[in-house]
Motif scaffolding. Structure first.
Motif, PDB file in Angstrom:
ATOM      1  N   UNK A  70       0.840  -1.208   0.000  1.00 31.49           N
ATOM      2  CA  UNK A  70       0.000   0.000   0.000  1.00 31.49           C
ATOM      3  C   UNK A  70       0.869   1.249   0.000  1.00 31.49           C
ATOM      4  N   UNK A  71       1.885   1.252   0.832  1.00 34.48           N
ATOM      5  CA  UNK A  71       2.773   2.419   0.901  1.00 34.48           C
ATOM      6  C   UNK A  71       3.415   2.696  -0.446  1.00 34.48           C
ATOM      7  N   UNK A  72       3.877   1.641  -1.104  1.00 37.50           N
ATOM      8  CA  UNK A  72       4.527   1.823  -2.407  1.00 37.50           C
ATOM      9  C   UNK A  72       3.521   2.283  -3.460  1.00 37.50           C
ATOM     10  N   UNK A  73       2.309   1.758  -3.404  1.00 45.05           N
ATOM     11  CA  UNK A  73       1.284   2.171  -4.361  1.00 45.05           C
ATOM     12  C   UNK A  73       0.962   3.654  -4.210  1.00 45.05           C
ATOM     13  N   UNK A  74       0.904   4.135  -2.990  1.00 42.68           N
ATOM     14  CA  UNK A  74       0.646   5.555  -2.749  1.00 42.68           C
ATOM     15  C   UNK A  74       1.763   6.413  -3.332  1.00 42.68           C
ATOM     16  N   UNK A  75       3.000   5.956  -3.167  1.00 40.09           N
ATOM     17  CA  UNK A  75       4.137   6.710  -3.707  1.00 40.09           C
ATOM     18  C   UNK A  75       4.104   6.746  -5.229  1.00 40.09           C
ATOM     19  N   UNK A  76       3.811   5.617  -5.850  1.00 42.18           N
ATOM     20  CA  UNK A  76       3.891   5.522  -7.304  1.00 42.18           C
ATOM     21  C   UNK A  76       2.718   6.199  -8.011  1.00 42.18           C
ATOM     22  N   UNK A  77       1.533   6.134  -7.422  1.00 42.98           N
ATOM     23  CA  UNK A  77       0.373   6.758  -8.075  1.00 42.98           C
ATOM     24  C   UNK A  77       0.259   8.237  -7.737  1.00 42.98           C
ATOM     25  N   UNK A  78       0.761   8.645  -6.568  1.00 41.16           N
ATOM     26  CA  UNK A  78       0.609  10.031  -6.144  1.00 41.16           C
ATOM     27  C   UNK A  78      -0.841  10.414  -5.904  1.00 41.16           C
ATOM     28  N   UNK A  79      -1.702   9.428  -5.718  1.00 44.93           N
ATOM     29  CA  UNK A  79      -3.138   9.664  -5.545  1.00 44.93           C
ATOM     30  C   UNK A  79      -3.470   9.698  -4.058  1.00 44.93           C
ATOM     31  N   UNK A  80      -3.800  10.878  -3.532  1.00 47.01           N
ATOM     32  CA  UNK A  80      -4.077  10.993  -2.105  1.00 47.01           C
ATOM     33  C   UNK A  80      -5.410  10.356  -1.726  1.00 47.01           C
ATOM     34  N   UNK A  81      -6.238  10.024  -2.711  1.00 45.22           N
ATOM     35  CA  UNK A  81      -7.518   9.366  -2.438  1.00 45.22           C
ATOM     36  C   UNK A  81      -7.541   7.948  -3.004  1.00 45.22           C
ATOM     37  N   UNK A  82      -6.385   7.309  -3.038  1.00 51.71           N
ATOM     38  CA  UNK A  82      -6.298   5.966  -3.602  1.00 51.71           C
ATOM     39  C   UNK A  82      -7.164   4.977  -2.825  1.00 51.71           C
ATOM     40  N   UNK A  83      -7.261   5.157  -1.519  1.00 52.94           N
ATOM     41  CA  UNK A  83      -8.095   4.274  -0.712  1.00 52.94           C
ATOM     42  C   UNK A  83      -9.548   4.318  -1.150  1.00 52.94           C
ATOM     43  N   UNK A  84     -10.050   5.503  -1.494  1.00 55.32           N
ATOM     44  CA  UNK A  84     -11.423   5.624  -1.962  1.00 55.32           C
ATOM     45  C   UNK A  84     -11.609   4.907  -3.293  1.00 55.32           C
ATOM     46  N   UNK A 191     -11.042  18.090  -0.224  1.00 55.58           N
ATOM     47  CA  UNK A 191     -12.118  17.382   0.469  1.00 55.58           C
ATOM     48  C   UNK A 191     -13.312  17.074  -0.432  1.00 55.58           C
ATOM     49  N   UNK A 192     -13.358  17.682  -1.600  1.00 58.00           N
ATOM     50  CA  UNK A 192     -14.533  17.522  -2.465  1.00 58.00           C
ATOM     51  C   UNK A 192     -14.863  16.066  -2.799  1.00 58.00           C
ATOM     52  N   UNK A 199     -22.187  11.610  -0.386  1.00 60.71           N
ATOM     53  CA  UNK A 199     -23.486  12.246  -0.537  1.00 60.71           C
ATOM     54  C   UNK A 199     -24.114  12.666   0.773  1.00 60.71           C
ATOM     55  N   UNK A 200     -23.293  13.069   1.731  1.00 58.21           N
ATOM     56  CA  UNK A 200     -23.779  13.461   3.053  1.00 58.21           C
ATOM     57  C   UNK A 200     -22.734  14.372   3.693  1.00 58.21           C
ATOM     58  N   UNK A 201     -23.040  14.987   4.834  1.00 55.36           N
ATOM     59  CA  UNK A 201     -22.016  15.770   5.522  1.00 55.36           C
ATOM     60  C   UNK A 201     -20.810  14.898   5.887  1.00 55.36           C
ATOM     61  N   UNK A 202     -19.621  15.464   5.735  1.00 52.25           N
ATOM     62  CA  UNK A 202     -18.377  14.733   6.022  1.00 52.25           C
ATOM     63  C   UNK A 202     -17.580  15.529   7.049  1.00 52.25           C
ATOM     64  N   UNK A 203     -17.098  14.840   8.088  1.00 48.38           N
ATOM     65  CA  UNK A 203     -16.325  15.491   9.145  1.00 48.38           C
ATOM     66  C   UNK A 203     -14.974  14.809   9.285  1.00 48.38           C
ATOM     67  N   UNK A 204     -13.977  15.593   9.669  1.00 45.40           N
ATOM     68  CA  UNK A 204     -12.627  15.080   9.856  1.00 45.40           C
ATOM     69  C   UNK A 204     -12.142  15.393  11.271  1.00 45.40           C
ATOM     70  N   UNK A 205     -11.080  14.696  11.672  1.00 47.28           N
ATOM     71  CA  UNK A 205     -10.477  14.953  12.976  1.00 47.28           C
ATOM     72  C   UNK A 205     -11.342  14.531  14.145  1.00 47.28           C
ATOM     73  N   UNK A 206     -12.217  13.556  13.951  1.00 52.80           N
ATOM     74  CA  UNK A 206     -13.091  13.055  15.012  1.00 52.80           C
ATOM     75  C   UNK A 206     -12.417  11.861  15.687  1.00 52.80           C
ATOM     76  N   UNK A 207     -12.911  11.428  16.854  1.00 57.11           N
ATOM     77  CA  UNK A 207     -12.248  10.318  17.562  1.00 57.11           C
ATOM     78  C   UNK A 207     -12.291   8.983  16.829  1.00 57.11           C
TER      79      UNK A 207
END
Length: 359
Positions: A70-84, A191-192, A199-207
């Motif tokens: 996973x770490x290498x895939x993130x580096x090679x694709x440069x896609x910060x939303x690869x997990x999505x 964040x878009x 399709x709903x409110x999205x929050x970050x930095x929650x527990x």
């Protein structure tokens, strides 16, 4: 009252000492990366996963192998939303019999609860739980180790919650949307994509990372519901869980216990109390698994050190403390034993061009 809480041995918590995760995520990751012109096969082979193995239904991978790819895939694709992207590409058929059981469940809530109960068979790399919260039904995804590499951590949470919503839309309808989606990491620069997908409110930095579903959606009938088929599938899943439980769950529970306790390592006597066993019995059970408590501690510490060495802002003193070592000298000896090189040299290798190592 919460229901379907995490079972005793959470899925995906296998670490350096146990290869027990079904590689579903890595298969989808390989496909998604290939669509972006990135060939992950050489990197899979580097961690011992060639094409033949990846096609094997019996293949299990370790947490370290999965994280490295996973770490290498993130580096090679440069896609910060690869997990999505990986989460949105999935289908219930990838889960085998468990996916079949979910399709035969009565409603979406029962399907989610079943997924939590049998998560050890799903190939998940997060810890799933579910229950009633804030007037709705919440599906939660948590990391098995709080010190996980930040990029991998974001990928895993994105993949988990995106796949949960994707699978819900494939079963109860494409118009499905949670009431809210929450992520236990800081808001990204862009964040878009989150709002557009969930399709709903999205929050970050929650527990805790979770999606909360309205009661009406939780009661939405599964299109393939069949109580007889569902019960039959659960019987077989119970047999599969029982066959894995003796060895897998003992190792996983102890490893996550160690990881979550660092820098303090629970004593063996404390572990025996947690397992309602004598120290002699617990040592015998570990021996049956081909390991020892000391080896488990060493494996968890090794993974923690490898994660922390990728953070250039930390000194070796910081890393030694967070991994539970008495001092830097003990840490250096451990790194040389694990990798046959100095901690500074190893850090330079993993950091690459990020700058000189500190400490």
């Amino acid at each position: 009252m919460p229901v379907a809480e995490v079972p005793a041995a959470p899925a995906g918590t296998s670490r350096s000492t146990s290869a027990t995760i079904q590689p579903n995520i890595l298969r989808y990751l390989t496909s998604v990366a290939s669509e972006r012109g990135v060939d992950l096969r050489p990197h899979l082979e580097q961690v011992g996963l060639d094409e033949t193995l990846m096609r094997s239904a019996a293949l299990r991978v370790s947490y370290r192998q999965g994280s490295a790819v996973i770490r290498r895939a993130l580096e090679l694709t440069g896609d910060e939303h690869l997990g999505m992207k990986v989460g949105a590409a999935q289908h219930l058929t990838a889960w085998g019999l468990l996916g079949f059981a979910l399709m035969a469940a009565e409603n979406l809530r029962q399907a989610a609860e079943t997924g939590v109960t049998y998560q050890n068979l799903s190939g998940a790399m997060v810890v799933w739980s579910a229950g009633e919260e804030d007037g709705g039904f919440a599906i939660r995804a948590e990391l098995p180790d709080p010190a996980l590499d930040p990029g991998v951590a974001v990928f895993l949470i994105e993949e988990a919650l995106t796949s949960a919503v994707t699978l819900a839309r494939l079963t109860v309808g494409p118009e499905f949307a949670p009431r809210v989606a929450e992520f236990a990491f800081p808001a990204p620069a862009h964040k878009d994509p989150y709002g557009a997908f969930f399709g709903c409110p999205v929050r970050f930095g929650v527990p805790v990372s979770r999606v909360v579903i309205d009661p009406g959606w939780a009661r939405a009938p599964m299109p393939g519901r069949d109580p007889v088929t569902f019960a039959s599938a659960l019987e077989t899943l119970d047999e599969q869980m029982a066959s894995r439980r003796h060895h897998q769950e003992l190792l996983e529970v102890m490893e996550i216990s160690i990881a979550q306790s660092l820098p303090v390592v629970p004593s063996f006597a404390e572990q025996a109390r947690r397992h309602a066993a004598s120290e002699r019995t617990l040592r015998r059970r570990l021996a049956d698994c081909g390991t020892t408590y000391e080896a488990l501690v060493d494996g968890v510490r090794r993974e923690r050190v490898e994660q922390l060495l990728r953070r250039p802002e930390l000194t070796l003193r910081d890393i030694a403390h967070q991994a539970g070592f008495s001092d830097e000298r003990t840490l250096r000896r451990a790194v040389r034993r694990w990798h046959g090189t100095s901690s500074r040299r190893f850090r330079e290798e993993v950091l690459g061009a990020e700058g000189p190592a500190r400490g």
